[in-house]
Design a protein around this motif. Structure first.
Motif, short mmCIF file in Angstrom:
data_model
loop_
_atom_site.label_atom_id
_atom_site.label_comp_id
_atom_site.label_asym_id
_atom_site.label_seq_id
_atom_site.Cartn_x
_atom_site.Cartn_y
_atom_site.Cartn_z
N UNK A 27 0.81 -1.23 0.00
CA UNK A 27 0.00 0.00 0.00
C UNK A 27 0.85 1.27 0.00
N UNK A 28 2.15 1.12 0.10
CA UNK A 28 3.00 2.31 0.18
C UNK A 28 2.84 3.17 -1.06
N UNK A 29 2.81 2.52 -2.23
CA UNK A 29 2.65 3.28 -3.47
C UNK A 29 1.31 3.97 -3.54
N UNK A 30 0.26 3.28 -3.17
CA UNK A 30 -1.09 3.86 -3.20
C UNK A 30 -1.19 5.07 -2.27
N UNK A 31 -0.67 4.92 -1.06
CA UNK A 31 -0.77 5.99 -0.06
C UNK A 31 0.25 7.11 -0.31
#
Length: 239
Positions: A220-224
């Motif tokens: 989720x790092x990329x999404x957030x």
């Protein structure tokens, strides 16, 4: 120098000990130094000569904005400073240090970037203030690895090596253009302030190592790190 009235010519420029010029005008009304009329000439002394004038000469003030406005290589920066309503601020007492990207530097940005910024004044202002330090910093004051906080509130990093002097990744191509309210250094790239995301907050927190690991594990790092906006309720390691 000992300059007599007979040495003066209409339109003549003379540099004062102050370092700035005065202009001589000679016409049917008399002899003028800038806008002050000479009322008595050639009072000769042993160490020079005195001419009496009827007004106080005030030296012209040159600001960091004047440098930008008068430069043929900074038309985009000039337009941006005016659009962001920063000309008045940067004409103030300062002192300021301005890292001034050339027109070529702005042209190197992705197509449409400048136009988009001129339509987004808060973002434009944020970027412009990332090019300004709230102090007069000459090239002789810079050290390799030095960190300086801009008026934007975010830092720039100085690198000095065999290739030259760099502010972040922008090279200084002309240094120490000194004005009455600061100094201008010309750079060859636009400085873009670093973006802080909700992920950066989590990663940089000593109390959220488990959440950091979980976000990475869940990919989720990329999404957030995207545009968002997001609101994150962040459980601590103790939680």
């Amino acid at each position: 120098a000992d300059v007599r009235s007979t040495d003066l010519m209409d339109g003549q420029m003379a540099t004062t000990i102050n370092g700035k010029d005065v202009t001589i005008s000679i016409n049917g009304n008399g002899v003028f130094i800038n806008n002050a009329q000479v009322t008595m000439v050639d009072l000769v002394a042993d160490n020079g000569v005195v001419h009496v004038i009827d007004a106080v000469l005030l030296p012209p003030v040159t600001t960091v904005v004047d440098v930008i406005v008068n430069s043929p290589d900074h038309n985009t920066l000039e337009a941006a400073v005016i659009a962001a309503d920063l000309a008045g601020t940067l004409s103030g007492d300062g002192p300021f240090t301005v890292f001034a990207p050339t027109d070529a530097a702005f042209d190197a940005l992705p197509a449409g970037t400048v136009e988009a910024l001129l339509d987004d004044i808060p973002a434009l202002t944020d970027i412009l203030l990332y090019h300004v330090l709230p102090a007069e910093v000459l090239s002789s004051d810079l050290n390799d690895g030095q960190i300086a906080t801009t008026i934007n509130g975010k830092d720039v990093t100085v690198t000095i090596n065999g290739n030259g002097v760099f502010i972040n990744d922008a090279q200084v191509t002309m240094a120490d253009i000194i004005t009455d309210n600061g100094v201008v250094h010309v750079i060859d790239a636009v400085l873009l302030p670093p973006v802080t995301t909700v992920v950066d907050v989590i990663v940089n927190s000593p109390d959220h190592n488990t959440l950091e690991a979980a976000v990475i594990a869940a990919d989720l790092a990329g999404t957030l790190s995207g545009d968002g906006p997001f609101t994150v309720f962040a459980p601590t390691d103790a939680a």
